[in-house]
Design a protein around this motif. Structure first.
Motif, mmCIF file in Angstrom:
data_model
loop_
_atom_site.group_PDB
_atom_site.id
_atom_site.type_symbol
_atom_site.label_atom_id
_atom_site.label_comp_id
_atom_site.label_asym_id
_atom_site.label_seq_id
_atom_site.Cartn_x
_atom_site.Cartn_y
_atom_site.Cartn_z
ATOM 1 N N PRO A 103 0.814 -1.230 0.000
ATOM 2 C CA PRO A 103 0.000 0.000 0.000
ATOM 3 C C PRO A 103 0.844 1.275 0.000
ATOM 4 O O PRO A 103 0.313 2.388 -0.025
ATOM 5 C CB PRO A 103 -0.831 -0.137 1.268
ATOM 6 N N ALA A 104 2.144 1.138 0.011
ATOM 7 C CA ALA A 104 3.065 2.276 -0.167
ATOM 8 C C ALA A 104 2.971 3.311 0.945
ATOM 9 O O ALA A 104 2.924 4.515 0.701
ATOM 10 C CB ALA A 104 2.877 2.908 -1.556
ATOM 11 N N ALA A 109 6.699 -0.825 -7.551
ATOM 12 C CA ALA A 109 5.440 -0.369 -8.159
ATOM 13 C C ALA A 109 5.138 1.024 -7.644
ATOM 14 O O ALA A 109 5.139 1.271 -6.439
ATOM 15 C CB ALA A 109 4.306 -1.314 -7.771
ATOM 16 N N THR A 110 4.913 1.939 -8.577
ATOM 17 C CA THR A 110 4.588 3.296 -8.156
ATOM 18 C C THR A 110 3.591 3.881 -9.143
ATOM 19 O O THR A 110 3.003 3.149 -9.953
ATOM 20 C CB THR A 110 5.881 4.142 -8.017
ATOM 21 N N SER A 111 3.358 5.174 -9.036
ATOM 22 C CA SER A 111 2.351 5.820 -9.875
ATOM 23 C C SER A 111 2.904 7.185 -10.264
ATOM 24 O O SER A 111 4.065 7.475 -10.039
ATOM 25 C CB SER A 111 1.049 5.962 -9.085
ATOM 26 N N LYS A 112 2.044 8.022 -10.822
ATOM 27 C CA LYS A 112 2.449 9.399 -11.031
ATOM 28 C C LYS A 112 2.820 9.928 -9.642
ATOM 29 O O LYS A 112 2.024 9.797 -8.714
ATOM 30 C CB LYS A 112 1.224 10.156 -11.554
ATOM 31 N N ALA A 113 4.013 10.475 -9.455
ATOM 32 C CA ALA A 113 4.441 10.773 -8.083
ATOM 33 C C ALA A 113 5.222 12.073 -7.976
ATOM 34 O O ALA A 113 6.358 12.084 -7.516
ATOM 35 C CB ALA A 113 5.278 9.597 -7.556
ATOM 36 N N PRO A 114 4.604 13.197 -8.347
ATOM 37 C CA PRO A 114 5.331 14.455 -8.147
ATOM 38 C C PRO A 114 5.396 14.802 -6.661
ATOM 39 O O PRO A 114 4.406 14.618 -5.949
ATOM 40 C CB PRO A 114 4.498 15.490 -8.912
ATOM 41 N N ALA A 115 6.548 15.276 -6.193
ATOM 42 C CA ALA A 115 6.717 15.567 -4.763
ATOM 43 C C ALA A 115 5.760 16.661 -4.294
ATOM 44 O O ALA A 115 5.476 16.761 -3.108
ATOM 45 C CB ALA A 115 8.164 15.975 -4.490
ATOM 46 N N ASP A 116 5.247 17.478 -5.257
ATOM 47 C CA ASP A 116 4.348 18.559 -4.846
ATOM 48 C C ASP A 116 2.892 18.266 -5.240
ATOM 49 O O ASP A 116 2.074 19.170 -5.345
ATOM 50 C CB ASP A 116 4.794 19.881 -5.482
ATOM 51 N N SER A 117 2.555 16.976 -5.456
ATOM 52 C CA SER A 117 1.178 16.623 -5.834
ATOM 53 C C SER A 117 0.195 17.045 -4.737
ATOM 54 O O SER A 117 0.508 16.934 -3.546
ATOM 55 C CB SER A 117 1.069 15.105 -6.049
ATOM 56 N N PRO A 118 -1.014 17.481 -5.124
ATOM 57 C CA PRO A 118 -2.023 17.761 -4.088
ATOM 58 C C PRO A 118 -2.517 16.488 -3.408
ATOM 59 O O PRO A 118 -3.140 16.548 -2.348
ATOM 60 C CB PRO A 118 -3.156 18.432 -4.872
ATOM 61 N N ALA A 169 -1.924 13.251 -1.290
ATOM 62 C CA ALA A 169 -0.884 12.806 -0.352
ATOM 63 C C ALA A 169 -0.231 11.512 -0.811
ATOM 64 O O ALA A 169 0.992 11.352 -0.722
ATOM 65 C CB ALA A 169 -1.480 12.651 1.037
ATOM 66 N N ARG A 170 -1.026 10.535 -1.314
ATOM 67 C CA ARG A 170 -0.390 9.245 -1.604
ATOM 68 C C ARG A 170 0.604 9.356 -2.753
ATOM 69 O O ARG A 170 1.534 8.569 -2.837
ATOM 70 C CB ARG A 170 -1.410 8.136 -1.815
ATOM 71 N N ARG A 171 0.422 10.356 -3.626
ATOM 72 C CA ARG A 171 1.423 10.559 -4.681
ATOM 73 C C ARG A 171 2.690 11.182 -4.087
ATOM 74 O O ARG A 171 3.799 10.851 -4.492
ATOM 75 C CB ARG A 171 0.853 11.429 -5.794
ATOM 76 N N ARG A 172 2.512 12.092 -3.096
ATOM 77 C CA ARG A 172 3.702 12.651 -2.426
ATOM 78 C C ARG A 172 4.435 11.548 -1.665
ATOM 79 O O ARG A 172 5.654 11.528 -1.606
ATOM 80 C CB ARG A 172 3.291 13.775 -1.462
ATOM 81 N N GLY A 193 -3.737 3.066 6.389
ATOM 82 C CA GLY A 193 -4.816 3.433 6.429
ATOM 83 C C GLY A 193 -5.619 4.306 7.212
ATOM 84 O O GLY A 193 -6.381 3.916 7.986
ATOM 85 N N VAL A 194 -5.172 5.263 6.621
ATOM 86 C CA VAL A 194 -6.189 6.057 7.406
ATOM 87 C C VAL A 194 -7.419 6.326 6.526
ATOM 88 O O VAL A 194 -7.323 7.056 5.543
ATOM 89 C CB VAL A 194 -5.582 7.412 7.865
ATOM 90 N N PRO A 195 -8.578 5.666 6.776
ATOM 91 C CA PRO A 195 -9.704 5.728 5.853
ATOM 92 C C PRO A 195 -10.106 7.135 5.413
ATOM 93 O O PRO A 195 -10.344 7.350 4.242
ATOM 94 C CB PRO A 195 -10.850 5.069 6.629
ATOM 95 N N GLU A 196 -10.107 8.081 6.310
ATOM 96 C CA GLU A 196 -10.548 9.433 5.910
ATOM 97 C C GLU A 196 -9.582 10.033 4.904
ATOM 98 O O GLU A 196 -9.975 10.651 3.930
ATOM 99 C CB GLU A 196 -10.612 10.362 7.120
ATOM 100 N N GLN A 197 -8.296 9.820 5.199
ATOM 101 C CA GLN A 197 -7.287 10.351 4.274
ATOM 102 C C GLN A 197 -7.435 9.697 2.909
ATOM 103 O O GLN A 197 -7.311 10.345 1.885
ATOM 104 C CB GLN A 197 -5.890 10.035 4.800
ATOM 105 N N ILE A 198 -7.711 8.386 2.911
ATOM 106 C CA ILE A 198 -7.852 7.670 1.642
ATOM 107 C C ILE A 198 -9.038 8.226 0.867
ATOM 108 O O ILE A 198 -8.946 8.511 -0.325
ATOM 109 C CB ILE A 198 -7.998 6.148 1.890
#
Ligand SMILES: NC(=O)c1ccc[n+]([C@@H]2O[C@H](COP(=O)([O-])OP(=O)(O)OC[C@H]3O[C@@H](n4cnc5c(N)ncnc54)[C@H](OP(=O)(O)O)[C@@H]3O)[C@@H](O)[C@H]2O)c1
Length: 232
Positions: A73-74, A97-106, A108-111, A181-186
């Motif tokens: 789940p990274a 395994a990763t995704s689009k991952a700009p450090a300044d993405s809005p 959080a999981r991409r950051r 997991g934090v469900p709300e964050q997800i």
């Protein structure tokens, strides 16, 4: 010995494909009694019981490992535990395994992915990043609604999204490993992702699967045919 860090969608298929090629493979699972873990054991994989939040269990699973397929789940602390363990063990290659991952993405999981990628780069371990767009298997979450109403809704509006079958991601991971997991964050991150998708952020596909595997990527039609039972 190749260590695959979890037995989820990508991890379990990676293990299956590596065993098909008779490659020695170990997979870290939290619960070896689960059906997926039992099936992978039957396919000849070593099962290591552990938790990515417990470094000692990762070190145990890392013993004698030359390559790591890092898919989970990274959560940064957990994947960086794996990177640190791989460095201690002198592993020669990590496929992540990763995704689009700009450090300044809005989102959080991409950051978080950016943070993990930076940690992996800083470790000095040779590595391959599998930067995928959305997995087709995400659509399975819509299956109950589709089965009931033959339709589904999405807040992405008319935004289009490139899709790749997680089994193809696994095939590329196997290929990359063999070649070198934090469900709300997800919920909040999902909402952000849909909103960006509505603006066209996800409308990209690559030729990586066909060019690396020398065969066409699975089409969405193929995916729906394979999983038709889930939608009916
Ligand atoms: N979904 C997408 O559209 C998409 C697109 C691009 C990239 N990705 C990337 O793909 C990766 C996820 O791969 P996936 O979809 O194959 O994962 P997945 O199917 O969601 O499986 C996650 C696995 O991680 C295991 N797990 C969770 N926490 C753990 C812990 N603390 N210790 C050990 N195991 C743990 C789970 O095991 P249990 O059975 O014990 O719960 C499960 O087997 C992420 O890096 C994600 O960013 C996904």
């Amino acid at each position: 010995m190749i260590l695959v860090t979890t037995a989820g969608k990508v991890g379990s298929e990676t293990v299956r494909l590596l065993r098909e090629r008779d490659v020695p493979v170990r997979v870290l699972v939290r619960d070896p009694a689960k059906a997926t873990a039992r099936a992978l054991a039957e396919a000849g994989a070593e099962i290591a019981t552990g938790d990515l939040g417990v470094p000692a269990s990762i070190d145990e699973a890392m013993s004698g490992v030359s390559g790591v397929v890092l898919v989970s789940p990274a959560v940064p602390a957990q994947e960086l535990n794996v990177v640190a363990s791989a460095a201690r063990a002198g592993a020669g290659h990590v496929v992540k395994a990763t995704s689009k991952a700009p450090a300044d993405s809005p989102i959080a999981r991409r950051r978080w992915q950016a943070e993990i990628e930076a940690g992996l780069a800083a470790s000095g371990i040779p590595h391959t990043l599998l930067r995928s767009n959305a997995y087709m298997q995400n659509v399975l979450a819509l299956a109950p609604a589709i089965a009931k109403t033959s339709s589904f809704g999405s807040s992405a509006g008319k935004g289009r999204s490139g899709l790749v079958d997680a089994r193809d991601v696994a095939a590329v991971a196997e290929d990359a490993m063999i070649r070198a997991g934090v469900p709300e964050q997800i919920a909040e991150m999902n909402a952000q992702a849909f909103s960006l998708t509505a603006d066209g952020d996800a409308e990209w596909v690559t030729e990586d699967v066909p060019s690396l595997l020398g065969r066409p990527a699975r089409s969405f039609e193929q995916f729906t045919a394979d999983y038709a039972a889930a939608f009916s």
